[in-house]
Design a protein around this motif. Structure first.
Motif, PDB file in Angstrom:
ATOM      1  N   GLU A  76      30.775  15.585 -24.450  1.00 30.51           N
ATOM      2  CA  GLU A  76      29.620  14.912 -25.027  1.00 30.51           C
ATOM      3  C   GLU A  76      28.592  15.901 -25.582  1.00 30.51           C
ATOM      4  O   GLU A  76      28.071  15.727 -26.678  1.00 30.51           O
ATOM      5  N   LEU A  77      28.324  16.974 -24.820  1.00 39.78           N
ATOM      6  CA  LEU A  77      27.220  17.875 -25.156  1.00 39.78           C
ATOM      7  C   LEU A  77      27.638  19.090 -25.983  1.00 39.78           C
ATOM      8  O   LEU A  77      26.818  19.679 -26.696  1.00 39.78           O
ATOM      9  N   ARG A  78      28.903  19.501 -25.856  1.00 45.85           N
ATOM     10  CA  ARG A  78      29.405  20.690 -26.544  1.00 45.85           C
ATOM     11  C   ARG A  78      28.437  21.888 -26.389  1.00 45.85           C
ATOM     12  O   ARG A  78      27.963  22.449 -27.378  1.00 45.85           O
ATOM     13  N   PRO A  79      28.113  22.283 -25.158  1.00 52.13           N
ATOM     14  CA  PRO A  79      27.150  23.369 -24.946  1.00 52.13           C
ATOM     15  C   PRO A  79      27.717  24.718 -25.379  1.00 52.13           C
ATOM     16  O   PRO A  79      28.930  24.904 -25.470  1.00 52.13           O
ATOM     17  N   ASP A  80      26.814  25.658 -25.666  1.00 59.32           N
ATOM     18  CA  ASP A  80      27.255  27.012 -26.015  1.00 59.32           C
ATOM     19  C   ASP A  80      27.914  27.702 -24.834  1.00 59.32           C
ATOM     20  O   ASP A  80      28.884  28.445 -24.998  1.00 59.32           O
ATOM     21  N   LEU A  81      27.384  27.457 -23.637  1.00 57.23           N
ATOM     22  CA  LEU A  81      27.872  28.136 -22.437  1.00 57.23           C
ATOM     23  C   LEU A  81      28.055  27.137 -21.312  1.00 57.23           C
ATOM     24  O   LEU A  81      27.185  26.290 -21.066  1.00 57.23           O
ATOM     25  N   ILE A  82      29.185  27.251 -20.632  1.00 59.62           N
ATOM     26  CA  ILE A  82      29.463  26.397 -19.471  1.00 59.62           C
ATOM     27  C   ILE A  82      29.729  27.288 -18.273  1.00 59.62           C
ATOM     28  O   ILE A  82      30.607  28.164 -18.313  1.00 59.62           O
ATOM     29  N   LEU A  83      28.955  27.082 -17.197  1.00 61.40           N
ATOM     30  CA  LEU A  83      29.137  27.841 -15.960  1.00 61.40           C
ATOM     31  C   LEU A  83      29.986  27.003 -15.021  1.00 61.40           C
ATOM     32  O   LEU A  83      29.615  25.871 -14.684  1.00 61.40           O
ATOM     33  N   LEU A  84      31.139  27.540 -14.603  1.00 65.91           N
ATOM     34  CA  LEU A  84      32.069  26.796 -13.758  1.00 65.91           C
ATOM     35  C   LEU A  84      32.363  27.542 -12.463  1.00 65.91           C
ATOM     36  O   LEU A  84      32.395  28.775 -12.441  1.00 65.91           O
ATOM     37  N   ASP A  85      32.605  26.768 -11.416  1.00 69.14           N
ATOM     38  CA  ASP A  85      33.100  27.326 -10.158  1.00 69.14           C
ATOM     39  C   ASP A  85      34.594  27.017 -10.057  1.00 69.14           C
ATOM     40  O   ASP A  85      35.084  26.089 -10.703  1.00 69.14           O
ATOM     41  N   ILE A  86      35.313  27.803  -9.280  1.00 70.24           N
ATOM     42  CA  ILE A  86      36.736  27.526  -9.071  1.00 70.24           C
ATOM     43  C   ILE A  86      36.910  26.344  -8.129  1.00 70.24           C
ATOM     44  O   ILE A  86      37.747  25.471  -8.340  1.00 70.24           O
ATOM     45  N   GLY A  87      36.089  26.331  -7.068  1.00 72.43           N
ATOM     46  CA  GLY A  87      36.217  25.279  -6.062  1.00 72.43           C
ATOM     47  C   GLY A  87      35.398  24.052  -6.417  1.00 72.43           C
ATOM     48  O   GLY A  87      34.240  23.919  -6.026  1.00 72.43           O
ATOM     49  N   LEU A  88      35.987  23.127  -7.175  1.00 70.86           N
ATOM     50  CA  LEU A  88      35.307  21.898  -7.559  1.00 70.86           C
ATOM     51  C   LEU A  88      35.930  20.710  -6.829  1.00 70.86           C
ATOM     52  O   LEU A  88      37.145  20.705  -6.558  1.00 70.86           O
ATOM     53  N   PRO A  89      35.148  19.694  -6.511  1.00 72.23           N
ATOM     54  CA  PRO A  89      35.711  18.522  -5.827  1.00 72.23           C
ATOM     55  C   PRO A  89      36.646  17.738  -6.741  1.00 72.23           C
ATOM     56  O   PRO A  89      36.311  17.460  -7.892  1.00 72.23           O
ATOM     57  N   GLY A  90      37.820  17.434  -6.237  1.00 76.14           N
ATOM     58  CA  GLY A  90      38.760  16.594  -6.983  1.00 76.14           C
ATOM     59  C   GLY A  90      39.682  17.349  -7.912  1.00 76.14           C
ATOM     60  O   GLY A  90      40.805  16.918  -8.166  1.00 76.14           O
ATOM     61  N   SER A 120      37.969  35.828  -4.898  1.00 76.17           N
ATOM     62  CA  SER A 120      38.047  37.236  -5.289  1.00 76.17           C
ATOM     63  C   SER A 120      39.461  37.714  -5.609  1.00 76.17           C
ATOM     64  O   SER A 120      39.736  38.906  -5.608  1.00 76.17           O
ATOM     65  N   SER A 121      40.359  36.785  -5.901  1.00 75.62           N
ATOM     66  CA  SER A 121      41.730  37.155  -6.259  1.00 75.62           C
ATOM     67  C   SER A 121      41.802  37.642  -7.698  1.00 75.62           C
ATOM     68  O   SER A 121      41.395  36.927  -8.626  1.00 75.62           O
ATOM     69  N   ALA A 122      42.324  38.863  -7.887  1.00 69.39           N
ATOM     70  CA  ALA A 122      42.458  39.403  -9.248  1.00 69.39           C
ATOM     71  C   ALA A 122      43.404  38.538 -10.077  1.00 69.39           C
ATOM     72  O   ALA A 122      43.212  38.376 -11.286  1.00 69.39           O
ATOM     73  N   SER A 154      33.166  40.988 -13.318  1.00 71.22           N
ATOM     74  CA  SER A 154      32.508  41.846 -12.348  1.00 71.22           C
ATOM     75  C   SER A 154      33.284  43.158 -12.253  1.00 71.22           C
ATOM     76  O   SER A 154      34.519  43.157 -12.244  1.00 71.22           O
ATOM     77  N   PRO A 155      32.590  44.299 -12.192  1.00 67.36           N
ATOM     78  CA  PRO A 155      33.253  45.603 -12.223  1.00 67.36           C
ATOM     79  C   PRO A 155      34.372  45.775 -11.213  1.00 67.36           C
ATOM     80  O   PRO A 155      35.348  46.465 -11.477  1.00 67.36           O
ATOM     81  N   ARG A 156      34.272  45.115 -10.047  1.00 62.51           N
ATOM     82  CA  ARG A 156      35.309  45.308  -9.024  1.00 62.51           C
ATOM     83  C   ARG A 156      36.681  44.800  -9.490  1.00 62.51           C
ATOM     84  O   ARG A 156      37.712  45.197  -8.954  1.00 62.51           O
ATOM     85  N   PHE A 157      36.694  43.904 -10.501  1.00 59.28           N
ATOM     86  CA  PHE A 157      37.951  43.369 -11.006  1.00 59.28           C
ATOM     87  C   PHE A 157      38.472  44.105 -12.236  1.00 59.28           C
ATOM     88  O   PHE A 157      39.601  43.876 -12.660  1.00 59.28           O
ATOM     89  N   ALA A 158      37.661  44.962 -12.823  1.00 59.84           N
ATOM     90  CA  ALA A 158      37.958  45.478 -14.156  1.00 59.84           C
ATOM     91  C   ALA A 158      39.297  46.186 -14.248  1.00 59.84           C
ATOM     92  O   ALA A 158      40.047  46.000 -15.200  1.00 59.84           O
ATOM     93  N   ALA A 159      39.604  47.038 -13.278  1.00 58.62           N
ATOM     94  CA  ALA A 159      40.850  47.812 -13.366  1.00 58.62           C
ATOM     95  C   ALA A 159      42.073  46.914 -13.377  1.00 58.62           C
ATOM     96  O   ALA A 159      42.980  47.085 -14.182  1.00 58.62           O
ATOM     97  N   GLN A 160      42.091  45.911 -12.458  1.00 59.79           N
ATOM     98  CA  GLN A 160      43.253  45.020 -12.404  1.00 59.79           C
ATOM     99  C   GLN A 160      43.367  44.182 -13.659  1.00 59.79           C
ATOM    100  O   GLN A 160      44.451  43.981 -14.197  1.00 59.79           O
ATOM    101  N   VAL A 161      42.237  43.693 -14.151  1.00 61.79           N
ATOM    102  CA  VAL A 161      42.256  42.813 -15.317  1.00 61.79           C
ATOM    103  C   VAL A 161      42.647  43.580 -16.568  1.00 61.79           C
ATOM    104  O   VAL A 161      43.488  43.155 -17.352  1.00 61.79           O
TER     105      VAL A 161
END
Length: 303
Positions: free
Chosen positions: A9-23, A49-51, A90-97
């Motif tokens: 509906e809104l088509r926002p420029d940025l969407i902040l999401l969590d991995i653990g969402l209900p449903g 924190s899983s790469a 986040s820098p802690r993931f950079a090498a693996q990613v």
């Protein structure tokens, strides 16, 4: 689900999401949002924190991933990067990613900014200390040229610490972009130093003497700040001290140098860019080392 409906509906420029969402999990939510709001940029903020999970999120088209534990340092830079069309992790993931996904994390040398006066307390908690891994010398020199050019345009003094070949190539590139490097050197706006000579001032028995390093950098920064065209100014530093030590097989010394530089970036309000020339296969092979290096920085990217 509601998040997908609202995105459509809104088509926002940025969407902040969590991995653990209900449903429904955040990965599946992100996939559905991409289908209905393709131009919306997705940034994950999660405690997961899983790469592998980070890689999956980026591969489905997310523009960034920030660990909640790192949010105080990483969230605002991540939002800034994503809104500029870049990716951020986040820098802690950079090498693996960087080593495991085909999605490159582009460097952002143009994120340099002029600083307003900072209180001592704020200056000690805010820092710009970024690391970029470049696949070849061409991208390395271009990265440094963009960084230097941006600083000079802002009226900020620049210090370059690199080997002779890179300093020569960098000067030629800056000249090609219309900068009078000789004049900038005479005016003290551009300082070019040999990395071997700088290392010799603080390396003792193949280990960095932090007091000597802090003294050397402090003197350089204070002298450079006197020549700044803008007041207040932020001294910009790009170099390869730690990368040179890493290439010499002095891994722990390289990590320690990055650690000390991180503290100096906070103390003096520096803009610090560290450039490594590393192939994806090198990062994959030594990802545990690169992870430790990335952890010493405010952000990590790859070219």
């Amino acid at each position: 689900m509601e998040a997908v409906q609202r995105a459509q509906e809104l088509r926002p420029d940025l969407i902040l999401l969590d991995i653990g969402l209900p449903g429904i999990n955040g990965i599946e939510a992100g996939r559905r949002i991409r289908e209905v709001a393709a131009n919306s940029r997705i940034l994950y903020l999660s405690q997961e924190s899983s790469a592998d999970l980070v890689q999956e999120a980026l591969q489905l088209g997310a523009r960034g991933y920030v660990l909640k534990a790192d949010a105080a340092d990483d969230l605002l830079p991540a939002v800034d990067a994503v809104l500029q069309g870049q990716q951020f992790v986040s820098p802690r993931f950079a090498a693996q990613v960087i080593g495991a996904t085909s999605h490159e994390l582009p460097a952002s040398p143009l994120r340099l900014r002029d600083r307003s006066p900072l209180s001592r307390k704020k200056r000690e908690t805010e820092r710009f200390h970024e690391v970029v891994s470049c696949s070849d010398e061409g991208s390395f020199v271009d990265l440094f040229a963009c960084f230097v050019e941006t600083a000079l345009r802002l009226g900020n003094p620049v210090i370059v610490v690199a080997n002779e070949s890179h300093r020569t190539q960098l000067a030629k590139e800056l000249e090609a972009r219309g900068w009078d490097v000789a004049a900038a050197i005479r005016e003290g706006r551009y300082t070019s130093l040999d990395v071997g000579e700088i290392l010799s001032t603080f390396m003792v028995n193949d280990w960095p003497d932090s007091a000597q390093l802090e003294k050397a950098v402090g003197n350089l920064v204070l002298e450079a700040a006197k020549r700044a065209k803008s007041k207040p100014s932020s001294v910009a530093v790009c170099g390869e001290c730690a990368p040179t030590l890493l290439a010499q097989g002095k891994t722990e010394a390289a990590i320690e140098v990055e650690h000390v530089w991180d503290g100096l970036a906070r103390r003096y309000g520096l803009q610090v860019l560290c450039g490594y020339i590393l192939t994806v296969s090198q990062i994959q092979q030594d990802h545990h080392i690169f992870s430790q290096i990335c952890a010493q920085h405010s952000a990590a990217y790859s070219l």
